[in-house]
Design a protein around this motif. Structure first.
Motif, PDB file in Angstrom:
ATOM      1  N   ARG A   1       3.754  23.408  -8.536  1.00  7.33           N
ATOM      2  CA  ARG A   1       3.119  24.293  -9.503  1.00  7.33           C
ATOM      3  C   ARG A   1       1.609  24.328  -9.270  1.00  7.33           C
ATOM      4  NH1 ARG A   1       5.838  22.163 -14.124  1.00  7.33           N
ATOM      5  NH2 ARG A   1       7.807  22.846 -13.245  1.00  7.33           N
ATOM      6  N   MET A   2       1.071  23.142  -8.950  1.00  5.74           N
ATOM      7  CA  MET A   2      -0.359  23.025  -8.693  1.00  5.74           C
ATOM      8  C   MET A   2      -0.750  23.864  -7.476  1.00  5.74           C
ATOM      9  SD  MET A   2      -2.792  20.778  -9.757  1.00  5.74           S
ATOM     10  CE  MET A   2      -4.473  20.618  -9.218  1.00  5.74           C
TER      11      MET A   2
ATOM     12  N   LEU B   1       1.985   6.671  -6.667  1.00  8.00           N
ATOM     13  CA  LEU B   1       0.926   7.574  -7.129  1.00  8.00           C
ATOM     14  C   LEU B   1       1.286   9.026  -6.866  1.00  8.00           C
ATOM     15  CD1 LEU B   1      -2.623   6.254  -6.231  1.00  8.00           C
ATOM     16  CD2 LEU B   1      -1.853   7.235  -8.364  1.00  8.00           C
ATOM     17  N   PHE B   2       1.799   9.289  -5.647  1.00  6.51           N
ATOM     18  CA  PHE B   2       1.950  10.679  -5.249  1.00  6.51           C
ATOM     19  C   PHE B   2       3.265  11.290  -5.682  1.00  6.51           C
ATOM     20  CE2 PHE B   2      -1.495   9.547  -2.424  1.00  6.51           C
ATOM     21  CZ  PHE B   2      -2.276  10.670  -2.496  1.00  6.51           C
TER      22      PHE B   2
ATOM     23  N   PHE C   1      -1.948  16.776  -0.360  1.00  4.04           N
ATOM     24  CA  PHE C   1      -1.529  15.411  -0.649  1.00  4.04           C
ATOM     25  C   PHE C   1      -1.054  14.659   0.591  1.00  4.04           C
ATOM     26  CE2 PHE C   1      -0.846  17.883  -4.521  1.00  4.04           C
ATOM     27  CZ  PHE C   1      -1.730  17.219  -5.345  1.00  4.04           C
TER      28      PHE C   1
ATOM     29  N   VAL D   1       4.131   9.391 -10.450  1.00  9.16           N
ATOM     30  CA  VAL D   1       3.254   9.802 -11.545  1.00  9.16           C
ATOM     31  C   VAL D   1       3.403  11.312 -11.750  1.00  9.16           C
ATOM     32  CG1 VAL D   1       0.885   9.968 -12.298  1.00  9.16           C
ATOM     33  CG2 VAL D   1       1.651   7.936 -11.092  1.00  9.16           C
ATOM     34  N   ASN D   2       3.451  12.031 -10.645  1.00  8.82           N
ATOM     35  CA  ASN D   2       3.713  13.458 -10.718  1.00  8.82           C
ATOM     36  C   ASN D   2       4.951  13.758  -9.900  1.00  8.82           C
ATOM     37  OD1 ASN D   2       1.267  14.589 -12.070  1.00  8.82           O
ATOM     38  ND2 ASN D   2       0.383  13.309 -10.481  1.00  8.82           N
TER      39      ASN D   2
ATOM     40  N   LEU E   1       2.519   1.751  -3.311  1.00  5.68           N
ATOM     41  CA  LEU E   1       1.537   2.202  -4.297  1.00  5.68           C
ATOM     42  C   LEU E   1       1.233   3.691  -4.101  1.00  5.68           C
ATOM     43  CD1 LEU E   1      -0.362   0.981  -6.518  1.00  5.68           C
ATOM     44  CD2 LEU E   1      -2.137   1.078  -4.786  1.00  5.68           C
TER      45      LEU E   1
ATOM     46  N   ASP F   1       5.563  19.257 -10.176  1.00 10.27           N
ATOM     47  CA  ASP F   1       4.183  19.405 -10.631  1.00 10.27           C
ATOM     48  C   ASP F   1       3.284  19.818  -9.483  1.00 10.27           C
ATOM     49  OD1 ASP F   1       4.748  18.726 -13.198  1.00 10.27           O
ATOM     50  OD2 ASP F   1       4.371  16.590 -12.904  1.00 10.27           O
ATOM     51  N   MET F   2       3.499  19.159  -8.327  1.00  4.80           N
ATOM     52  CA  MET F   2       2.653  19.456  -7.175  1.00  4.80           C
ATOM     53  C   MET F   2       2.843  20.895  -6.734  1.00  4.80           C
ATOM     54  SD  MET F   2       2.432  16.312  -4.590  1.00  4.80           S
ATOM     55  CE  MET F   2       4.077  15.692  -4.733  1.00  4.80           C
TER      56      MET F   2
ATOM     57  N   VAL G   1       0.841  -1.198   0.000  1.00  6.84           N
ATOM     58  CA  VAL G   1       0.000   0.000   0.000  1.00  6.84           C
ATOM     59  C   VAL G   1       0.872   1.242   0.000  1.00  6.84           C
ATOM     60  CG1 VAL G   1      -1.616   1.341   1.380  1.00  6.84           C
ATOM     61  CG2 VAL G   1      -1.946  -1.105   1.136  1.00  6.84           C
TER      62      VAL G   1
END
Lengths: 457, 325
Positions: B38-39, B26-27, B290, B30-31, B22, B35-36, B19
């Protein structure tokens, strides 16, 4: 006027899916145990009735899945052979059919069948400026005197009902004379009852929508009935395309784990235990958050807003599919384990038939009833899930009309004074009919295909 | 027995690790953290310095899994994976976007969640089992048919409508309870009662149908036929024999959700303004926080795995044929 067809990915997938389902249904008639299931399903009036309702929903969704862009009027000084340019807005065939509903927008809220707006406005009258409820631009605009409204509504209603009766009488005679004789075992009464409901709702509605907003208008004055009809497509895509993602994963991994056992079984079991142990909503939330970051950082992927919303819808389906294959895979694994020990499989193996062929020829067809049951059972759950996810803010794009976004936009309206209830009521009734028919159909499918239920009956 | 429990515990660790990996993938993969950043900072007016500062402030400026520049053991420990993911195993979840400690937040928010979730679960279970037994007793009669039809209708209504409708009727029209909020101590019951009632009603449809099938499956077994052959009255058979035996699949089936009750209900808490873990999660999702979502994913799966272990354990308790092996 010339139009340019627009192929959105979700359109393609929805049409492909329906075609594939039809071909599969046709071919599965040849498999003995499935043919028996279908026959049993056809004898159940609840199954045929709910199936008719679902087909009606599907037809609305499919009409809404043919998209086009309209040509812009040529510039005044353009050469006659100039290239035709198309507008950026994407419409669907359903939009075309519902043109009046889509374009006849009021200023803001108006109640169902209202002739006046739901909010007061300052207007100039003979006695000076006063606060009044202004007349609607479209709803009931054909009435000279608002007192005639009830009479007008009743007249339109009766016209619709009368026409519906004629149509239904025709259908009834046709089913008695032709269909029942040709296919005597089929439960035509279910189809007839469903058709009765559809026609009795649809025809009066057809005459009423010409003059009124039957389900009222929302905050920006858009017709609620139009929104509800548009939501059907989103619900269908979530319910159907998701299975397209889920199915290959579940079948492949489920059979692989059950047939090959050993380390592959361990690995696949580990994989689905891990996925299963993460609470569903959180896993979806995490994946959707990440998808949003990806979409935001790559604006160059899509040309129009519709494409972006469409991509997001598909990504949601993908995420739902990847997170929900586990239960079906587990069922398939268990059944495969049982099947592989049977003598005919043993015989096939003794003859040296390769594993791949054994799986495709001998195991897969015998798992199909589980797949069919799982698919129809999942559909209603997915439609309900979409509403919840959109409410939490991890569902479809806010610009996509769906039951979830309708509820989400309308949830504050009940606390207004006086309350605005019609958006919620519309979303509620459409969803209820869709999910209820899906649930009842799923029950009938399970009864027809699951051998365990056969024993009890 | 201790050995059994230890082995089950050992089995849980690789799953939790999975878990964790995974969630990490994902966090962070993938990005990228860029990216985060900037978001979070807004896509338009963002400079490279602002991104670097954002990352440094939150400890995202380290390598993902392997820090080649550090010395010795720090090669593995001075990484995002070690600091952000592996430390969750010891209950260190770091800080949320607003700077508050997530672990402390979770501890204070657990209680309100539990106050809603536990009564909903217990009352719902009692009512559903009773109704299901009632329907099974009158099986294949008109009452049973309409009972099942009603259950199917109830489960076809989205949970959102139960909440919106219930809140509107009880809190706004009839003014029986406050619309939303939460109180301390004994005062809390006024805020709890409506979410609990709605939760029970919303779950009844699906549960009654499910328990009814369990009862019917049990009713077709040999020992029931034997009891009937002995001439026992139907009521004795149902309440003495059937209920007792059917409770085994029902209880072992619900044990798995008990630990997860701590997580609270996302919808209920956000609609009624309950300061529990469910509303915490929703707020985090809406604020795209996140770290909080990651922490909740980890805790949620840990509780689920605990539920699985409890399920195995409960089998051994109620069914003497199963031993600790």
């Amino acid at each position: 006027m010339s139009v340019q067809l627009v192929l959105l990915w979700s359109d393609v997938l929805l049409w492909l899916l329906c075609t594939a389902a039809l071909i599969f249904g046709w071919r599965s008639m040849r498999l003995l145990h499935l043919a028996r299931g279908w026959a049993k399903l056809g004898k159940n009036p609840i199954a045929t009735g709910t199936a008719t309702l679902l087909v009606a929903f599907l037809l609305v969704g499919l009409t809404d899945s043919i998209h086009y862009r309209e040509a812009l009027p040529p510039l005044p000084d353009a050469a006659p052979d100039a290239e035709i340019r198309y507008g950026v807005e994407v419409f669907s065939a359903l939009d075309y059919l519902l043109e009046p509903l889509r374009t006849q927008n009021e200023k803001t809220y108006s109640a169902p069948f209202a002739t006046r707006l739901y909010a007061m406005e300052s207007m100039e009258t003979a006695a000076g400026i006063s606060r009044l409820y202004p007349r609607l631009t479209y709803g009931g605009a054909h009435l000279d005197d608002e007192i005639d409204r009830t009479a007008d509504i009743v007249k339109r209603l009766m016209t619709g009902v009368l026409l519906a009766f004629f149509l239904l009488a025709g259908i009834y005679v046709f089913s008695r004379r032709v269909l029942r004789k040709k296919y005597p075992g089929f439960a035509w009464q279910g189809v007839l009852a469903a058709l009765c409901a559809i026609v009795l709702v649809f025809l009066p509605l057809f005459f009423l929508t010409e003059g009124y907003h039957v389900l009222g208008t929302d905050k920006v004055g858009q017709d609620v009935l139009y929104q509800a009809l548009k939501s059907i497509r989103t619900a269908l895509i979530i319910g159907l395309v998701t299975t397209l993602v889920m199915l290959p994963i579940a079948i492949l991994l489920g059979i692989a784990a059950g047939y090959f056992r050993g380390w592959m079984d361990d690995l696949i079991q580990y994989l689905y235990t891990v996925l299963n142990s993460i609470p569903g909503v959180l896993l979806i939330a995490a994946a959707v958050l990440m998808m949003q970051v990806i979409l935001d950082t790559h604006p160059e992927w899509f040309a129009t807003a519709a494409e972006r919303a469409d991509l997001r819808l598909l990504a949601l389906c993908m995420i739902l599919g990847v997170t929900s294959w586990t239960s079906l895979a587990r069922l398939l694994r268990g059944e495969t384990m049982k099947l592989r020990e049977l003598e005919y499989i043993e015989a096939a193996r003794a003859f040296g038939v390769p594993s791949g062929r054994i799986v495709i020829r001998h195991i897969l067809p015998n798992l199909m009833h589980i797949v069919i049951i799982a698919l129809v059972m999942d559909f209603s759950a997915l439609v309900l899930a979409e509403a919840v996810l959109s409410y939490i803010g991890i569902g479809v794009d806010p610009s996509t009309t769906s039951f979830g976004t309708m509820i989400n936009n309308a949830r504050m309206e009940l606390s207004r004074e006086p309350a605005v209830w019609w958006s919620l009521a519309a979303a509620f009734s459409f969803m209820f009919v869709l999910v209820l028919s899906a649930n009842l159909f799923a029950d009938a499918v399970r009864d027809a295909f699951d051998p365990r239920y056969e024993k009890r009956a | 027995m201790l050995a059994y429990l230890l082995r089950r515990l050992a089995y849980a660790i690789p799953i939790l690790l999975g878990v964790n990996l995974l969630a990490f993938a994902l966090f962070f993969m993938v990005n990228t953290p860029d990216d985060m950043a900037r978001m979070q900072l807004g896509v338009k007016r963002v400079t490279a310095e602002a991104i670097a500062a954002w990352k440094a402030e939150r400890g995202y400026d380290l390598p993902l899994i392997w820090n080649g520049q550090a010395a010795g053991l720090e090669k593995a420990s001075k990484t995002i994976f070690f600091n952000k993911s592996a430390r969750m195993f010891i209950g260190d979840f770091g800080a949320a976007e607003d700077g508050r400690n997530i672990a402390r937040e979770i501890r204070t928010r657990m209680m309100p969640s539990l106050l809603i979730a536990l009564p909903t679960f217990l009352i719902g279970l009692a009512i559903s089992v009773t109704l299901a037994l009632f329907l099974a007793f009158f099986r294949a009669t008109r009452l049973d048919f309409w009972g099942v039809a009603l259950s199917v209708a109830l489960m076809s209504i989205s949970g959102l409508f139960y909440i919106i409708g219930g809140q509107y009727l009880f809190a706004k029209i009839w003014r029986l309870v406050p619309i939303s909020g939460f109180g301390d101590g004994l005062d809390a019951w006024r805020f709890i009662i409506l979410p609990v009632v709605i939760g029970v009603v919303g779950g009844i449809g699906a549960n009654v149908r499910w328990y009814r099938t369990i009862f019917l499956e049990e009713a077709n077994k040999e020992y029931i036929r034997a009891a009937r052959a002995r001439g026992l009255p139907e009521t004795t058979i149902f309440f003495r024999h059937l209920l007792k035996n059917a409770m085994t699949p029902i209880l072992t089936g619900v044990v798995v959700v008990i630990p997860s009750l701590f997580m609270g209900s996302l919808l209920m808490e956000s609609f009624f303004g309950i300061p529990g873990l469910g509303s915490y999660t929703i707020d985090a999702i809406n604020a795209q926080d996140f770290s909080v979502v990651r922490a909740m994913v980890f805790i949620g799966s840990a509780l689920y795995i605990l539920g699985l272990m409890l399920t195995d354990f409960s089998y051994t308790l109620v069914d003497p044929r199963i031993r600790f092996e």
